[in-house]
Design an enzyme around this catalytic site. Sequence first.
Site, PDB file in Angstrom:
ATOM      1  N   ARG A 218       0.810  -1.218   0.000  1.00 38.34           N
ATOM      2  CA  ARG A 218       0.000   0.000   0.000  1.00 38.34           C
ATOM      3  C   ARG A 218       0.843   1.268   0.000  1.00 38.34           C
ATOM      4  O   ARG A 218       0.307   2.366  -0.170  1.00 38.34           O
ATOM      5  CB  ARG A 218      -0.955  -0.007   1.212  1.00 38.34           C
ATOM      6  CG  ARG A 218      -2.064  -1.052   1.085  1.00 38.34           C
ATOM      7  CD  ARG A 218      -2.992  -1.050   2.273  1.00 38.34           C
ATOM      8  NE  ARG A 218      -2.308  -1.395   3.520  1.00 38.34           N
ATOM      9  CZ  ARG A 218      -2.023  -2.629   3.899  1.00 38.34           C
ATOM     10  NH1 ARG A 218      -2.361  -3.655   3.126  1.00 38.34           N
ATOM     11  NH2 ARG A 218      -1.415  -2.853   5.041  1.00 38.34           N
ATOM     12  N   ASP A 263      30.178  -0.314  -4.828  1.00 44.32           N
ATOM     13  CA  ASP A 263      30.049   0.662  -3.745  1.00 44.32           C
ATOM     14  C   ASP A 263      31.296   0.603  -2.853  1.00 44.32           C
ATOM     15  O   ASP A 263      31.225   0.817  -1.647  1.00 44.32           O
ATOM     16  CB  ASP A 263      28.781   0.414  -2.920  1.00 44.32           C
ATOM     17  CG  ASP A 263      28.375   1.621  -2.074  1.00 44.32           C
ATOM     18  OD1 ASP A 263      28.848   2.738  -2.359  1.00 44.32           O
ATOM     19  OD2 ASP A 263      27.610   1.435  -1.109  1.00 44.32           O
TER      20      ASP A 263
END
Length: 369
Positions: A218, A263
């Site tokens: 949601r 990274d």
Amino acid sequence: METRFTNASLFTEDGFVRGTLSVRDGFIVSDCGGEEIDCEGGYLLPGLLDIHIHGAAGVEFCDSDSLGRMAEHLITCGVTGFCPTSVSRPEEELLAGYEAFRAYEEIPHPGLSQTLGVNMEGPFLSEERRGAHKKKYLCEPSMELFLKLFHASGERIAVVSVAPELPGALEFAEAAHDFCAVSAAHSAADYDRAEAFYRSGATLLTHLYNGMAPLCSREPGLMAAAHDKAQYVTLICDGYHVSPPAVRAAFHLFEGRVVLISDGMAALGMPDGDYTLGELAVNVADRRATLRDGTLAGGATDLLRCVQNAVRFGIPLWEAVAAATMNPAKAIGRFEKIGSLEVGKAADLVLLRPDLTLSRVYLAGERVV
């Protein structure tokens, strides 16, 4: 000089093909004579491209004399091109580092991994999702600061990361995308704001899963917006930042759009111990880099190992290689010259043995490792 690489499994945009690769005067050609090099059935790839790496070999970008040491180490890992990546620092330190980058690029560095432009990660990041970026150096997106650094680097910023929810982020993306790739990063943005950021000119997502809220049914947020709108997402595949099932999910959800990155920070290529990232203390144990509070702080696993990890986690070899060669070249607008074995491109090559360990590295057709 002419060279023919024979008995190789060649990386192509359609898969691996058994064949021969011809090189003349540093570039790939359709056919030539010259010396024959037997690849002994290994995989012949374009050079690996790491477009997000803060440091290696004990040094960090923006430190003095760091680029040469990074480049010297990375070529031994099959990385033929890289984007040194800054972290959030005081403006004067960033300017000094970017000026040092410009000075470095003005001098040829044969035999070393080549710089592909700066990756500007910070300071336009969210406090809530800042990770290993120091809070006091974060700020709202500023074209004035960006252009200072852009010109200091010799107009060689390749990527700039921004949290989409920050004031002025949409306007910044619209202006900055004329200069470099714009990436969403270290963000708490909801779906609507992130989607608007991509419509404003952003094309990338920085280290998928890390520095952002999880994907929820949601509250889909940044990851769902990137799924719908981003051209590419970068992914750290060191086995710590992202679990193997999540790596498989990323390659499925973002099919053809994953860019593997290290990274990497100063500990990449170094023994376990204590290091720094910007002003932050980092401890590295078994290639896992963390701040004192346990926050992950960059990587200590080189890009070739990330490719090997991806395969070990269940990603087909061709997809893993594409994510470290072709996709990063496209993501930063360099695919015309590097990133594949097409005729006319630089003969920056990596030869892997059948077990995917590194055999040889070539720059412009000349063996360097």
